[in-house]
Write an enzyme that holds these catalytic residues in place. Structure first.
Site, mmCIF file in Angstrom:
data_model
loop_
_atom_site.group_PDB
_atom_site.id
_atom_site.type_symbol
_atom_site.label_atom_id
_atom_site.label_comp_id
_atom_site.label_asym_id
_atom_site.label_seq_id
_atom_site.Cartn_x
_atom_site.Cartn_y
_atom_site.Cartn_z
ATOM 1 C CB CYS A 147 0.042 6.323 2.274
ATOM 2 S SG CYS A 147 -0.105 4.804 1.339
ATOM 3 C CG PHE A 176 -5.562 -2.665 2.894
ATOM 4 C CD1 PHE A 176 -5.436 -3.133 1.586
ATOM 5 C CD2 PHE A 176 -6.711 -1.959 3.237
ATOM 6 C CE1 PHE A 176 -6.428 -2.869 0.639
ATOM 7 C CE2 PHE A 176 -7.702 -1.696 2.305
ATOM 8 C CZ PHE A 176 -7.561 -2.151 0.996
ATOM 9 C CG ASP A 219 -1.955 -7.934 3.454
ATOM 10 O OD1 ASP A 219 -1.750 -6.805 3.937
ATOM 11 O OD2 ASP A 219 -1.439 -8.309 2.378
ATOM 12 C CB SER A 220 -3.974 -9.405 -1.258
ATOM 13 O OG SER A 220 -2.965 -8.427 -1.254
ATOM 14 C CG ASP A 227 -2.434 1.689 6.563
ATOM 15 O OD1 ASP A 227 -2.369 2.706 5.843
ATOM 16 O OD2 ASP A 227 -1.443 1.196 7.130
ATOM 17 N NE ARG A 254 3.057 0.676 14.019
ATOM 18 C CZ ARG A 254 3.666 0.974 12.876
ATOM 19 N NH1 ARG A 254 3.102 0.661 11.727
ATOM 20 N NH2 ARG A 254 4.841 1.565 12.862
HETATM 21 N N1 SAH Z 1 -1.368 -1.413 7.862
HETATM 22 C C1 SAH Z 1 -0.036 -1.874 7.570
HETATM 23 C C2 SAH Z 1 0.488 -1.355 6.252
HETATM 24 C C3 SAH Z 1 -0.386 -1.668 5.047
HETATM 25 S S1 SAH Z 1 0.498 -1.713 3.554
HETATM 26 C C4 SAH Z 1 0.892 -1.484 8.727
HETATM 27 O O1 SAH Z 1 0.559 -0.633 9.549
HETATM 28 O O2 SAH Z 1 2.001 -2.039 8.806
HETATM 29 C C5 SAH Z 1 -0.666 -2.291 2.420
HETATM 30 C C6 SAH Z 1 -0.935 -3.783 2.480
HETATM 31 O O3 SAH Z 1 -2.064 -4.000 1.640
HETATM 32 C C7 SAH Z 1 0.150 -4.706 1.945
HETATM 33 O O4 SAH Z 1 0.469 -5.635 2.934
HETATM 34 C C8 SAH Z 1 -0.476 -5.437 0.727
HETATM 35 O O5 SAH Z 1 -0.141 -6.800 0.674
HETATM 36 C C9 SAH Z 1 -1.941 -5.264 1.007
HETATM 37 N N2 SAH Z 1 -2.865 -5.210 -0.147
HETATM 38 C C10 SAH Z 1 -2.745 -4.520 -1.297
HETATM 39 N N3 SAH Z 1 -3.866 -4.614 -2.042
HETATM 40 C C11 SAH Z 1 -4.727 -5.384 -1.342
HETATM 41 C C12 SAH Z 1 -6.061 -5.838 -1.565
HETATM 42 N N4 SAH Z 1 -6.730 -5.495 -2.661
HETATM 43 N N5 SAH Z 1 -6.629 -6.591 -0.624
HETATM 44 C C13 SAH Z 1 -5.962 -6.944 0.508
HETATM 45 N N6 SAH Z 1 -4.719 -6.532 0.775
HETATM 46 C C14 SAH Z 1 -4.100 -5.775 -0.135
#
Ligand code: SAH
Length: 395
Positions: free
Chosen positions: A339, A227, A249-250, A299, A211
């Site tokens: 991850c 994400f 984000d979804s 991510d 970050r």
């Molecule tokens: N980048 C973030 C962590 C990401 S965790 C950080 O640094 O804190 C993964 C995220 O992806 C979750 O919030 C989940 O809601 C989202 N997610 C999962 N599948 C998705 C999709 N198909 N489209 C958009 N978001 C999605």
């Protein structure tokens, strides 16, 4: 104590100090053992190899506590916990954040136990029969050795099912109704964390260093954060004076958290746009609209928890990375992560190379990223290195 006799030749991984014994390596167990109980691991020639926790329902039937002929008791765990705490002190993590991983399972010699510290609260996750067996003892030691009084349990990970364990969430130590909505400080930025409902133990502590790196790279850029969850990268990009940040984000709840975190840091909300949607679809839509960005962060959640799902996962990673390369302006930066435990760094790099090739992008890797130092990796347990990241420059 019961003993597990291994099949002939199946002691090899233990001799290399890998801590897992799969059910297929076992010849027999000499007497029944309870879930999580301590057992000896013996070679086919009855030679002592290790002392481990027994997990009757899991394919990973035993996890090693020690390769020495020593007793596994409260003092044993105290030594392991103190050593893990000492590691974080050596790393001086507290100078970066008041939220960090204190104990990381196999990597710290305590398979199944994860403990994250969020300010004055410890959040504990017990993932295996062995850590469950010793949970109360471990909690007592944690209170003794950290001087803190509150432990909140977040043993709600799916993997517990494989160990025959049910979800267990709630206060483990401390006075009732502790403050579970807390604000952490990370590299001079603040984040709201809900210890009760946040992902993992509350926050993606493993991405701390990455970050900060995004903050350093974001100046004057149009950033797309895919994400975004609670806005870890988004807030850092804004703090790094990005020209604009579009976060996807979804989950509407995640986006609400991201917005709160932008406001908490008094960062310009007018430079941020938060979109609820599916990244796979949205990237296609942006491609069709000829949109472009200077920096794209990917991510995603774990596509492949184990190697068995690697192929399907690889297609997922290739898809979003290919689209991202198409949306990158010349000179733009892709910051991309996996991850997935089932995808190693070499495979991940190959997938990204394939994505660039198919997108017709000429790109180079300028940095390899990984999980923060408070998530160490035992040399004998490479599975501990789950987070892989690449920074690619589009020429
Ligand atoms: N980048 C973030 C962590 C990401 S965790 C950080 O640094 O804190 C993964 C995220 O992806 C979750 O919030 C989940 O809601 C989202 N997610 C999962 N599948 C998705 C999709 N198909 N489209 C958009 N978001 C999605």
């Amino acid at each position: 104590m019961s003993a597990i006799l291994l099949k002939q030749g199946r002691e090899k991984s233990l001799l290399r100090r890998h801590p897992w014994i799969f059910s297929g390596a076992i010849h027999h167990l000499d007497e029944e053992a309870a879930s999580g109980a301590t057992v000896d691991l013996l070679s086919f020639n009855k030679q002592f190899l290790a002392r481990a926790s027994y997990s009757p329902t899991s394919q990973i039937r035993a996890r090693v506590w020690t390769f020495e002929d020593e007793s596994v008791d409260k003092e044993f765990f105290r030594r392991r916990i103190c050593s893990a705490i000492e590691t974080r002190q050596k790393l001086n993590v507290e100078s970066q954040s008041n939220a960090y991983r204190l104990i990381y399972a196999e990597s710290d010699g305590i398979p199944g136990l994860i403990v994250d510290r969020y300010g004055g609260v410890l959040v504990l996750q017990s993932l295996t029969a062995g850590s469950e067996f010793w949970k109360e003892t471990l909690a007592d030691i944690l209170i003794d050795e950290t001087g803190l009084s509150t432990i909140y349990e977040r043993s709600d990970a799916d993997v517990r099912e494989l160990e025959g364990l049910e979800t267990s969430v709630g206060l483990l130590r401390g006075t009732p109704n502790p403050q579970l909505l807390i604000i952490i400080n990370e590299h001079d930025l603040k984040f709201n964390v809900n210890l009760e409902s946040g992902h993992k133990t509350g926050f993606y502590l493993d991405q701390r260093a990455n970050r900060l790196r995004v903050r350093e790279l974001a100046k004057d850029k149009d950033v797309l954060d895919c994400f975004c969850y609670s806005g870890g990268f988004t807030v850092n990009a804004l703090a790094g004076e990005a020209k604009s940040v579009l976060s996807v984000d979804s989950s509407g709840d995640a986006l609400a958290l991201a917005k709160e975190n932008i406001l908490l840091n008094e960062l310009p909300l007018d430079k941020a746009q938060l979109i609820e949607g599916d990244v796979f679809q949205l990237l296609r839509k942006f491609r069709d609209e000829n949109r472009s960005f200077d920096m794209i962060i990917l991510d995603p959640p774990k596509f492949a928890p184990t190697a068995a799902q690697a192929e399907r996962a690889a297609r997922g990673y290739k898809d979003i990375n290919l689209l991202a390369f198409k949306l990158l302006r010349p000179g733009g930066t892709l910051v991309t992560f996996s991850c997935s435990g089932g995808i190693d760094a070499g495979l991940f790099q190959k997938i990204i190379a394939g994505a660039a090739l198919d997108a017709g992008a000429d790109a180079q890797i300028v940095e390899h990223l990984s999980q923060a130092a408070d998530h160490p990796v035992s040399l004998h347990f490479p599975e501990g290195a789950y987070l892989k990241g690449l920074v690619c420059l589009h020429k």
